[in-house]
Scaffold this active site. Sequence first.
Site, PDB file in Angstrom:
ATOM      1  N   LEU A 266      13.740 138.689  10.143  1.00 38.97           N
ATOM      2  CA  LEU A 266      13.061 137.460   9.733  1.00 38.97           C
ATOM      3  C   LEU A 266      12.467 136.784  10.963  1.00 38.97           C
ATOM      4  O   LEU A 266      13.162 136.568  11.959  1.00 38.97           O
ATOM      5  CB  LEU A 266      14.082 136.510   9.071  1.00 38.97           C
ATOM      6  CG  LEU A 266      13.629 135.063   8.797  1.00 38.97           C
ATOM      7  CD1 LEU A 266      12.565 135.018   7.704  1.00 38.97           C
ATOM      8  CD2 LEU A 266      14.816 134.185   8.391  1.00 38.97           C
TER       9      LEU A 266
ATOM     10  N   ARG B  87      19.612 106.841   9.769  1.00 38.70           N
ATOM     11  CA  ARG B  87      18.636 107.934   9.567  1.00 38.70           C
ATOM     12  C   ARG B  87      19.101 109.221  10.259  1.00 38.70           C
ATOM     13  O   ARG B  87      18.869 110.320   9.757  1.00 38.70           O
ATOM     14  CB  ARG B  87      17.260 107.521  10.106  1.00 38.70           C
ATOM     15  CG  ARG B  87      16.556 106.444   9.286  1.00 38.70           C
ATOM     16  CD  ARG B  87      15.225 106.058   9.927  1.00 38.70           C
ATOM     17  NE  ARG B  87      14.344 107.211  10.028  1.00 38.70           N
ATOM     18  CZ  ARG B  87      13.517 107.621   9.052  1.00 38.70           C
ATOM     19  NH1 ARG B  87      13.433 106.940   7.932  1.00 38.70           N
ATOM     20  NH2 ARG B  87      12.763 108.692   9.221  1.00 38.70           N
TER      21      ARG B  87
ATOM     22  N   HIS C   3      19.118 113.406   9.296  1.00 39.72           N
ATOM     23  CA  HIS C   3      18.618 114.556  10.057  1.00 39.72           C
ATOM     24  C   HIS C   3      19.729 115.601  10.241  1.00 39.72           C
ATOM     25  O   HIS C   3      19.480 116.803  10.139  1.00 39.72           O
ATOM     26  CB  HIS C   3      18.086 114.105  11.421  1.00 39.72           C
ATOM     27  CG  HIS C   3      16.896 113.188  11.314  1.00 39.72           C
ATOM     28  ND1 HIS C   3      15.834 113.467  10.490  1.00 39.72           N
ATOM     29  CD2 HIS C   3      16.619 111.984  11.907  1.00 39.72           C
ATOM     30  CE1 HIS C   3      14.934 112.486  10.587  1.00 39.72           C
ATOM     31  NE2 HIS C   3      15.394 111.578  11.433  1.00 39.72           N
TER      32      HIS C   3
ATOM     33  N   THR D  92       2.954 116.031  15.711  1.00 42.35           N
ATOM     34  CA  THR D  92       2.445 115.280  16.868  1.00 42.35           C
ATOM     35  C   THR D  92       2.467 113.780  16.559  1.00 42.35           C
ATOM     36  O   THR D  92       2.588 112.959  17.466  1.00 42.35           O
ATOM     37  CB  THR D  92       1.005 115.707  17.232  1.00 42.35           C
ATOM     38  OG1 THR D  92       0.188 115.608  16.060  1.00 42.35           O
ATOM     39  CG2 THR D  92       0.926 117.122  17.747  1.00 42.35           C
TER      40      THR D  92
ATOM     41  N   GLY E 155      15.327 110.687   6.149  1.00 43.33           N
ATOM     42  CA  GLY E 155      15.549 109.258   6.393  1.00 43.33           C
ATOM     43  C   GLY E 155      15.904 108.530   5.098  1.00 43.33           C
ATOM     44  O   GLY E 155      16.876 107.776   5.051  1.00 43.33           O
TER      45      GLY E 155
ATOM     46  N   ARG F  35       7.067 121.389  -0.048  1.00 48.20           N
ATOM     47  CA  ARG F  35       7.344 120.084   0.554  1.00 48.20           C
ATOM     48  C   ARG F  35       8.360 119.345  -0.309  1.00 48.20           C
ATOM     49  O   ARG F  35       8.194 119.230  -1.521  1.00 48.20           O
ATOM     50  CB  ARG F  35       6.093 119.229   0.697  1.00 48.20           C
ATOM     51  CG  ARG F  35       6.432 117.893   1.395  1.00 48.20           C
ATOM     52  CD  ARG F  35       5.226 117.117   1.845  1.00 48.20           C
ATOM     53  NE  ARG F  35       5.668 116.009   2.718  1.00 48.20           N
ATOM     54  CZ  ARG F  35       4.912 115.441   3.637  1.00 48.20           C
ATOM     55  NH1 ARG F  35       3.686 115.862   3.831  1.00 48.20           N
ATOM     56  NH2 ARG F  35       5.384 114.431   4.370  1.00 48.20           N
TER      57      ARG F  35
ATOM     58  N   ARG G  61       1.342 115.700   0.286  1.00 49.57           N
ATOM     59  CA  ARG G  61       0.348 115.868   1.351  1.00 49.57           C
ATOM     60  C   ARG G  61       0.824 116.888   2.377  1.00 49.57           C
ATOM     61  O   ARG G  61       1.998 117.267   2.399  1.00 49.57           O
ATOM     62  CB  ARG G  61       0.068 114.517   2.027  1.00 49.57           C
ATOM     63  CG  ARG G  61       1.299 113.807   2.543  1.00 49.57           C
ATOM     64  CD  ARG G  61       0.962 112.492   3.257  1.00 49.57           C
ATOM     65  NE  ARG G  61       2.168 111.749   3.587  1.00 49.57           N
ATOM     66  CZ  ARG G  61       2.665 110.738   2.867  1.00 49.57           C
ATOM     67  NH1 ARG G  61       2.053 110.340   1.776  1.00 49.57           N
ATOM     68  NH2 ARG G  61       3.780 110.131   3.240  1.00 49.57           N
TER      69      ARG G  61
ATOM     70  N   GLU H 194      -0.119 128.766  -1.877  1.00 52.01           N
ATOM     71  CA  GLU H 194       0.315 128.103  -3.108  1.00 52.01           C
ATOM     72  C   GLU H 194       1.234 126.957  -2.685  1.00 52.01           C
ATOM     73  O   GLU H 194       2.019 127.104  -1.751  1.00 52.01           O
ATOM     74  CB  GLU H 194       1.102 129.088  -3.991  1.00 52.01           C
ATOM     75  CG  GLU H 194       0.277 130.264  -4.478  1.00 52.01           C
ATOM     76  CD  GLU H 194      -0.834 129.846  -5.447  1.00 52.01           C
ATOM     77  OE1 GLU H 194      -0.652 128.867  -6.189  1.00 52.01           O
ATOM     78  OE2 GLU H 194      -1.890 130.514  -5.429  1.00 52.01           O
TER      79      GLU H 194
ATOM     80  N   ASP I 198      11.058 117.201   4.338  1.00 55.92           N
ATOM     81  CA  ASP I 198      10.861 115.747   4.347  1.00 55.92           C
ATOM     82  C   ASP I 198      11.922 115.028   3.503  1.00 55.92           C
ATOM     83  O   ASP I 198      12.420 115.581   2.528  1.00 55.92           O
ATOM     84  CB  ASP I 198       9.450 115.431   3.819  1.00 55.92           C
ATOM     85  CG  ASP I 198       8.982 114.041   4.224  1.00 55.92           C
ATOM     86  OD1 ASP I 198       9.632 113.411   5.088  1.00 55.92           O
ATOM     87  OD2 ASP I 198       7.958 113.579   3.677  1.00 55.92           O
ATOM     88  N   GLY I 199      12.228 113.797   3.900  1.00 57.21           N
ATOM     89  CA  GLY I 199      13.120 112.948   3.104  1.00 57.21           C
ATOM     90  C   GLY I 199      14.487 112.707   3.725  1.00 57.21           C
ATOM     91  O   GLY I 199      15.352 112.088   3.091  1.00 57.21           O
TER      92      GLY I 199
ATOM     93  N   SER J 205       0.348 116.389   5.775  1.00 53.74           N
ATOM     94  CA  SER J 205       0.717 115.712   7.026  1.00 53.74           C
ATOM     95  C   SER J 205       0.393 116.565   8.257  1.00 53.74           C
ATOM     96  O   SER J 205       1.217 116.708   9.161  1.00 53.74           O
ATOM     97  CB  SER J 205       2.196 115.308   7.025  1.00 53.74           C
ATOM     98  OG  SER J 205       2.470 114.459   5.951  1.00 53.74           O
TER      99      SER J 205
HETATM  100  C1  IPE Z   1       5.930 115.475   8.098  1.00 53.88           C
HETATM  101  O1  IPE Z   1       6.817 114.490   7.695  1.00 53.88           O
HETATM  102  C2  IPE Z   1       6.379 116.070   9.368  1.00 53.88           C
HETATM  103  C3  IPE Z   1       7.630 116.820   9.303  1.00 53.88           C
HETATM  104  C4  IPE Z   1       8.311 117.133   8.238  1.00 53.88           C
HETATM  105  C5  IPE Z   1       8.092 117.254  10.574  1.00 53.88           C
HETATM  106  P1  IPE Z   1       6.519 112.933   7.959  1.00 53.88           P
HETATM  107  O2  IPE Z   1       7.611 112.211   7.263  1.00 53.88           O
HETATM  108  O3  IPE Z   1       6.343 112.682   9.391  1.00 53.88           O
HETATM  109  O4  IPE Z   1       5.126 112.764   7.218  1.00 53.88           O
HETATM  110  P2  IPE Z   1       4.375 111.449   6.716  1.00 53.88           P
HETATM  111  O5  IPE Z   1       4.296 110.509   7.882  1.00 53.88           O
HETATM  112  O6  IPE Z   1       5.181 110.854   5.596  1.00 53.88           O
HETATM  113  O7  IPE Z   1       3.052 111.943   6.229  1.00 53.88           O
HETATM  114  C1  IPE Z   2      11.725 114.615   7.804  1.00 53.94           C
HETATM  115  O1  IPE Z   2      12.394 113.537   7.285  1.00 53.94           O
HETATM  116  C2  IPE Z   2      12.164 114.937   9.212  1.00 53.94           C
HETATM  117  C3  IPE Z   2      11.149 114.671  10.231  1.00 53.94           C
HETATM  118  C4  IPE Z   2       9.949 114.240  10.056  1.00 53.94           C
HETATM  119  C5  IPE Z   2      11.560 114.884  11.595  1.00 53.94           C
HETATM  120  P1  IPE Z   2      11.895 112.065   7.562  1.00 53.94           P
HETATM  121  O2  IPE Z   2      12.570 111.557   8.781  1.00 53.94           O
HETATM  122  O3  IPE Z   2      10.425 111.998   7.558  1.00 53.94           O
HETATM  123  O4  IPE Z   2      12.465 111.307   6.287  1.00 53.94           O
HETATM  124  P2  IPE Z   2      11.758 110.151   5.471  1.00 53.94           P
HETATM  125  O5  IPE Z   2      10.422 110.661   5.051  1.00 53.94           O
HETATM  126  O6  IPE Z   2      11.670 108.970   6.384  1.00 53.94           O
HETATM  127  O7  IPE Z   2      12.664 109.925   4.303  1.00 53.94           O
HETATM  128 MG    MG Z   3       9.042 111.686   6.082  1.00 56.50          MG
END
Ligand code: IPE
Ligand code: IPE
Ligand code: MG
Length: 258
Positions: A124, A26, A30, A59, A16, A204, A210, A223, A13-14, A212
């Site tokens: 793996l 964004r 990715h 989803t 974006g 995470r 969370r 853990e 995550d992160g 998600s």
């Molecule tokens: C969770 O990230 C899903 C993936 C990493 C693929 P999100 O960025 O979609 O989660 P929320 O919406 O912040 O909970």
């Molecule tokens: C995780 O990064 C990648 C996917 C959910 C596909 P995000 O795209 O959720 O990045 P943020 O949370 O918006 O920073």
């Molecule tokens: Mg995110």
Amino acid sequence: MTALPKHIAIIMDGNGRWATEKGLARSEGHLAGAKTVELVIKECLRHKIPHLSLYAFSTENWNRPKEEVSYLFELFCQFVEKELPLMQEEGIRFSMIGDKTELPENAQISLQNAVERTKNGGSLELTLALNYSGTSEILHAVRQSAAQILTDGETLHTIQDLAHNSEALAAYLASLFDKQHYTEQNLRNNLYLPSLPDPDLIIRTSGELRLSNFYLLQAAYAEFYFTDTYWPDFSAQDFEKALIAYQNRKRRFGKIDA
Ligand code: IPE
Ligand code: IPE
Ligand code: MG
């Protein structure tokens, strides 16, 4: 000290926020995140960790702008195609969890190709969660296990035999799902990848605390390791830190310390 985890699952995550804070689109986040995936795969191979799961598309992520969704699927395909030679060389077995039928057709083809071409890999198991949610996986497992039980030859036979005795039929149908006949194993046998052990460690990135909708059932005794680092900045040192934190945990599984 706890032994190294056998299965690491990562909520990447992160991407974006990483890009936005740098004044980039964004999609750049990715793309940078895909590099981190390469790095983490190499770290797992180096530490001989046999299972790695990566949450790549939930989803709920369909609710993002269309352009971002189509960019992501393009990126998944490109990534898998680019990494295929390395996967074959290193003996990586690529697999997927999630509802494949809803993925764009070209993505289904290229991902399935990678699954086929790497099926004998033994170093793996790399599992990509695409169009995945724990809720839909559990629902899928419930539906499939119920259908299996109800359409089993012996069940159908008995239903025919009891067709004219509705009370006995009702009791028989209910008994198929009682404690003796329907167990956790029935459910687990119908998860997307029944042979995959539950994750020992769930990481995470990006500071969110969370799940998600990731691995709801399988996370029962995992853990957790959370870091503020955005996924594109997650480094080999960060990975190491997560492993050390894990090794310092005491896993009791409900028992008391010996
Ligand atoms: C969770 O990230 C899903 C993936 C990493 C693929 P999100 O960025 O979609 O989660 P929320 O919406 O912040 O909970
Ligand atoms: C995780 O990064 C990648 C996917 C959910 C596909 P995000 O795209 O959720 O990045 P943020 O949370 O918006 O920073
Ligand atoms: Mg995110």
